[in-house]
Scaffold this motif. Structure first.
Motif, PDB file in Angstrom:
ATOM      1  N   VAL A  67     -40.319  11.584  -2.819  1.00 47.49           N
ATOM      2  CA  VAL A  67     -41.094  10.573  -3.544  1.00 47.49           C
ATOM      3  C   VAL A  67     -41.789   9.621  -2.568  1.00 47.49           C
ATOM      4  O   VAL A  67     -42.968   9.305  -2.729  1.00 47.49           O
ATOM      5  CB  VAL A  67     -40.187   9.761  -4.495  1.00 47.49           C
ATOM      6  CG1 VAL A  67     -40.966   8.624  -5.150  1.00 47.49           C
ATOM      7  CG2 VAL A  67     -39.578  10.671  -5.561  1.00 47.49           C
ATOM      8  N   LEU A  68     -41.061   9.197  -1.547  1.00 46.35           N
ATOM      9  CA  LEU A  68     -41.552   8.168  -0.628  1.00 46.35           C
ATOM     10  C   LEU A  68     -42.905   8.523  -0.019  1.00 46.35           C
ATOM     11  O   LEU A  68     -43.758   7.646   0.162  1.00 46.35           O
ATOM     12  CB  LEU A  68     -40.525   7.956   0.493  1.00 46.35           C
ATOM     13  CG  LEU A  68     -40.774   6.755   1.406  1.00 46.35           C
ATOM     14  CD1 LEU A  68     -40.445   5.459   0.654  1.00 46.35           C
ATOM     15  CD2 LEU A  68     -39.944   6.845   2.675  1.00 46.35           C
ATOM     16  N   HIS A  98     -50.350  11.933   0.842  1.00 41.36           N
ATOM     17  CA  HIS A  98     -49.109  12.654   1.143  1.00 41.36           C
ATOM     18  C   HIS A  98     -48.818  12.475   2.623  1.00 41.36           C
ATOM     19  O   HIS A  98     -49.384  13.150   3.468  1.00 41.36           O
ATOM     20  CB  HIS A  98     -49.266  14.132   0.806  1.00 41.36           C
ATOM     21  CG  HIS A  98     -47.982  14.905   0.877  1.00 41.36           C
ATOM     22  ND1 HIS A  98     -47.281  15.084   2.040  1.00 41.36           N
ATOM     23  CD2 HIS A  98     -47.265  15.544  -0.078  1.00 41.36           C
ATOM     24  CE1 HIS A  98     -46.197  15.808   1.808  1.00 41.36           C
ATOM     25  NE2 HIS A  98     -46.163  16.091   0.522  1.00 41.36           N
ATOM     26  N   THR A  99     -47.933  11.550   2.938  1.00 36.83           N
ATOM     27  CA  THR A  99     -47.608  11.291   4.335  1.00 36.83           C
ATOM     28  C   THR A  99     -46.227  11.864   4.668  1.00 36.83           C
ATOM     29  O   THR A  99     -45.694  12.697   3.926  1.00 36.83           O
ATOM     30  CB  THR A  99     -47.688   9.782   4.642  1.00 36.83           C
ATOM     31  OG1 THR A  99     -47.531   9.574   6.037  1.00 36.83           O
ATOM     32  CG2 THR A  99     -46.671   8.983   3.860  1.00 36.83           C
ATOM     33  N   PRO A 150     -44.149   1.983   0.977  1.00 40.61           N
ATOM     34  CA  PRO A 150     -42.815   2.579   1.122  1.00 40.61           C
ATOM     35  C   PRO A 150     -41.682   1.562   1.235  1.00 40.61           C
ATOM     36  O   PRO A 150     -40.565   1.821   0.764  1.00 40.61           O
ATOM     37  CB  PRO A 150     -42.932   3.417   2.396  1.00 40.61           C
ATOM     38  CG  PRO A 150     -44.065   2.799   3.159  1.00 40.61           C
ATOM     39  CD  PRO A 150     -45.023   2.336   2.113  1.00 40.61           C
ATOM     40  N   GLN A 151     -41.953   0.404   1.829  1.00 36.60           N
ATOM     41  CA  GLN A 151     -40.892  -0.588   1.976  1.00 36.60           C
ATOM     42  C   GLN A 151     -40.390  -1.076   0.621  1.00 36.60           C
ATOM     43  O   GLN A 151     -39.221  -1.432   0.476  1.00 36.60           O
ATOM     44  CB  GLN A 151     -41.392  -1.777   2.803  1.00 36.60           C
ATOM     45  CG  GLN A 151     -40.305  -2.772   3.195  1.00 36.60           C
ATOM     46  CD  GLN A 151     -39.210  -2.144   4.055  1.00 36.60           C
ATOM     47  OE1 GLN A 151     -39.496  -1.523   5.074  1.00 36.60           O
ATOM     48  NE2 GLN A 151     -37.954  -2.298   3.638  1.00 36.60           N
ATOM     49  N   GLU A 152     -41.275  -1.044  -0.379  1.00 40.77           N
ATOM     50  CA  GLU A 152     -40.875  -1.466  -1.726  1.00 40.77           C
ATOM     51  C   GLU A 152     -39.860  -0.510  -2.336  1.00 40.77           C
ATOM     52  O   GLU A 152     -39.049  -0.911  -3.179  1.00 40.77           O
ATOM     53  CB  GLU A 152     -42.107  -1.572  -2.627  1.00 40.77           C
ATOM     54  CG  GLU A 152     -43.083  -2.663  -2.229  1.00 40.77           C
ATOM     55  CD  GLU A 152     -42.437  -4.038  -2.220  1.00 40.77           C
ATOM     56  OE1 GLU A 152     -41.628  -4.319  -3.127  1.00 40.77           O
ATOM     57  OE2 GLU A 152     -42.740  -4.832  -1.298  1.00 40.77           O
ATOM     58  N   ILE A 153     -39.910   0.752  -1.931  1.00 44.20           N
ATOM     59  CA  ILE A 153     -38.923   1.730  -2.424  1.00 44.20           C
ATOM     60  C   ILE A 153     -37.535   1.338  -1.930  1.00 44.20           C
ATOM     61  O   ILE A 153     -36.560   1.319  -2.700  1.00 44.20           O
ATOM     62  CB  ILE A 153     -39.265   3.156  -1.939  1.00 44.20           C
ATOM     63  CG1 ILE A 153     -40.697   3.526  -2.301  1.00 44.20           C
ATOM     64  CG2 ILE A 153     -38.273   4.162  -2.513  1.00 44.20           C
ATOM     65  CD1 ILE A 153     -40.977   3.635  -3.757  1.00 44.20           C
ATOM     66  N   LEU A 193     -29.228   8.489  -1.221  1.00 49.16           N
ATOM     67  CA  LEU A 193     -29.764   9.589  -0.414  1.00 49.16           C
ATOM     68  C   LEU A 193     -31.260   9.656  -0.642  1.00 49.16           C
ATOM     69  O   LEU A 193     -31.728   9.659  -1.785  1.00 49.16           O
ATOM     70  CB  LEU A 193     -29.122  10.918  -0.812  1.00 49.16           C
ATOM     71  CG  LEU A 193     -29.768  12.191  -0.240  1.00 49.16           C
ATOM     72  CD1 LEU A 193     -29.628  12.243   1.275  1.00 49.16           C
ATOM     73  CD2 LEU A 193     -29.163  13.437  -0.878  1.00 49.16           C
ATOM     74  N   LEU A 194     -32.032   9.725   0.448  1.00 48.03           N
ATOM     75  CA  LEU A 194     -33.482   9.810   0.359  1.00 48.03           C
ATOM     76  C   LEU A 194     -33.979  10.902   1.298  1.00 48.03           C
ATOM     77  O   LEU A 194     -33.523  10.988   2.442  1.00 48.03           O
ATOM     78  CB  LEU A 194     -34.109   8.463   0.728  1.00 48.03           C
ATOM     79  CG  LEU A 194     -35.625   8.313   0.605  1.00 48.03           C
ATOM     80  CD1 LEU A 194     -35.999   6.899   0.172  1.00 48.03           C
ATOM     81  CD2 LEU A 194     -36.331   8.658   1.920  1.00 48.03           C
ATOM     82  N   THR A 195     -34.884  11.746   0.821  1.00 43.67           N
ATOM     83  CA  THR A 195     -35.476  12.785   1.667  1.00 43.67           C
ATOM     84  C   THR A 195     -36.998  12.671   1.613  1.00 43.67           C
ATOM     85  O   THR A 195     -37.570  12.188   0.629  1.00 43.67           O
ATOM     86  CB  THR A 195     -35.075  14.202   1.210  1.00 43.67           C
ATOM     87  OG1 THR A 195     -35.765  14.534  -0.012  1.00 43.67           O
ATOM     88  CG2 THR A 195     -33.581  14.310   0.998  1.00 43.67           C
ATOM     89  N   THR A 196     -37.627  13.134   2.677  1.00 49.00           N
ATOM     90  CA  THR A 196     -39.081  13.070   2.785  1.00 49.00           C
ATOM     91  C   THR A 196     -39.538  14.086   3.827  1.00 49.00           C
ATOM     92  O   THR A 196     -38.743  14.492   4.684  1.00 49.00           O
ATOM     93  CB  THR A 196     -39.514  11.643   3.194  1.00 49.00           C
ATOM     94  OG1 THR A 196     -40.935  11.559   3.241  1.00 49.00           O
ATOM     95  CG2 THR A 196     -38.949  11.266   4.540  1.00 49.00           C
ATOM     96  N   PRO A 197     -40.789  14.510   3.810  1.00 52.61           N
ATOM     97  CA  PRO A 197     -41.268  15.400   4.869  1.00 52.61           C
ATOM     98  C   PRO A 197     -41.163  14.755   6.246  1.00 52.61           C
ATOM     99  O   PRO A 197     -41.268  13.531   6.379  1.00 52.61           O
ATOM    100  CB  PRO A 197     -42.725  15.648   4.480  1.00 52.61           C
ATOM    101  CG  PRO A 197     -42.763  15.428   3.009  1.00 52.61           C
ATOM    102  CD  PRO A 197     -41.796  14.317   2.748  1.00 52.61           C
TER     103      PRO A 197
END
Length: 259
Positions: free
Chosen positions: A95-96, A154-155, A102-105, A120-124
């Motif tokens: 999602v991030l 999409h970062t 992103p800091q708001e997440i 738990l957070l995942t990102t590319p």
């Protein structure tokens, strides 16, 4: 967008799903998934009450109904719509990278997470140049017409970048790392064939050929992975892979010390 059918049938999606499920399997208590889509992970969760939010009402209308979930339309960057300390666990997967702030997440996760809770957070991940906008041919396929053309935001983030944002939000970093290392060896040959097919199709401009080319790439990648995995060759190949194509971070909201 049929994410479960299109993304999680690929090797990347399969490896990602396996990783996320292995982690949330250790969670106990209520779970909030940010950007839950149809609720695939929530349906697999056995540790407690399931909650999910997504920006798209249309996708929530197609959510799974086998197990009870509490779903709501909400902005991932504005989770203050929930009370403080509302959930014992939080999941935010893929999602991030789509969010402009992103800091708001992370601030939202810190807001909704109970003291002692885990997220738990995942990102590319990325190696050289940080991506910002990427092309996605399926935009026009689904009838989406906008000023950005075929591109959308999409970062990607390095694990250490995630750690900085987590700490800034007041969250304790428990673990960071990468996953989907298997992609690095399994997709080498298929990627070359995929690129050749795309170059060849510039003459024909056939959507059916493009779809078949993409499908063959995904099947061949899975076949190579399965051969290497079950033959034991994977252990040797993974030693040559320093990191995976996806980053993750496990965070905790510390309980306040009583003096």
């Amino acid at each position: 967008y049929p994410e479960e059918e299109q993304v999680y049938q690929t090797l990347r999606g399969m490896l990602r799903k396996k990783f996320v499920l292995s982690r949330i399997n250790d969670f106990r208590g209520s779970l909030l998934e940010i950007g839950c889509n149809r609720g695939m992970y929530l349906q697999a969760y056995q540790g407690g009450t399931r909650f999910g939010v997504d920006l798209s009402l249309s996708v929530l209308k197609y959510a799974h109904t086998e197990k009870r979930m509490h779903l709501a339309v909400a902005d991932a960057e504005r989770l203050q719509c929930f009370k403080t300390d509302s959930f014992q666990n939080v999941l935010c997967s893929e999602v991030l990278e789509h969010c402009l702030h992103p800091q708001e997440i992370f601030a939202g996760i810190a807001h909704v997470l109970c003291p002692g809770g885990t997220a738990l957070l995942t990102t590319p991940d990325y190696r050289r140049k940080k991506p910002v906008w990427i092309g996605l041919g399926t935009l026009t396929h689904f009838g989406i017409d906008c000023d950005c053309g075929s591109e959308y935001f999409h970062t990607a983030y390095r694990p250490e970048e995630l750690a900085v944002m987590a700490e800034k939000a007041g969250l304790a970093v428990i673990e960071t790392g990468t996953l989907e290392k298997e992609i690095k060896y399994a997709a080498k040959i298929p990627a070359a064939i995929l690129i050749f097919g795309r170059m060849l199709n510039k003459m024909f401009k056939s959507e059916k050929f493009d779809a078949a080319n993409e499908a063959f790439f995904n099947r061949l990648t899975i076949w190579i992975y399965q051969i290497c995995h079950f033959s034991g060759l994977e252990k040797l190949l993974l030693k040559l892979v320093p990191e995976g194509v996806r980053s993750f971070i496990v965070m905790e909201k510390r309980t306040e010390e009583v003096h």
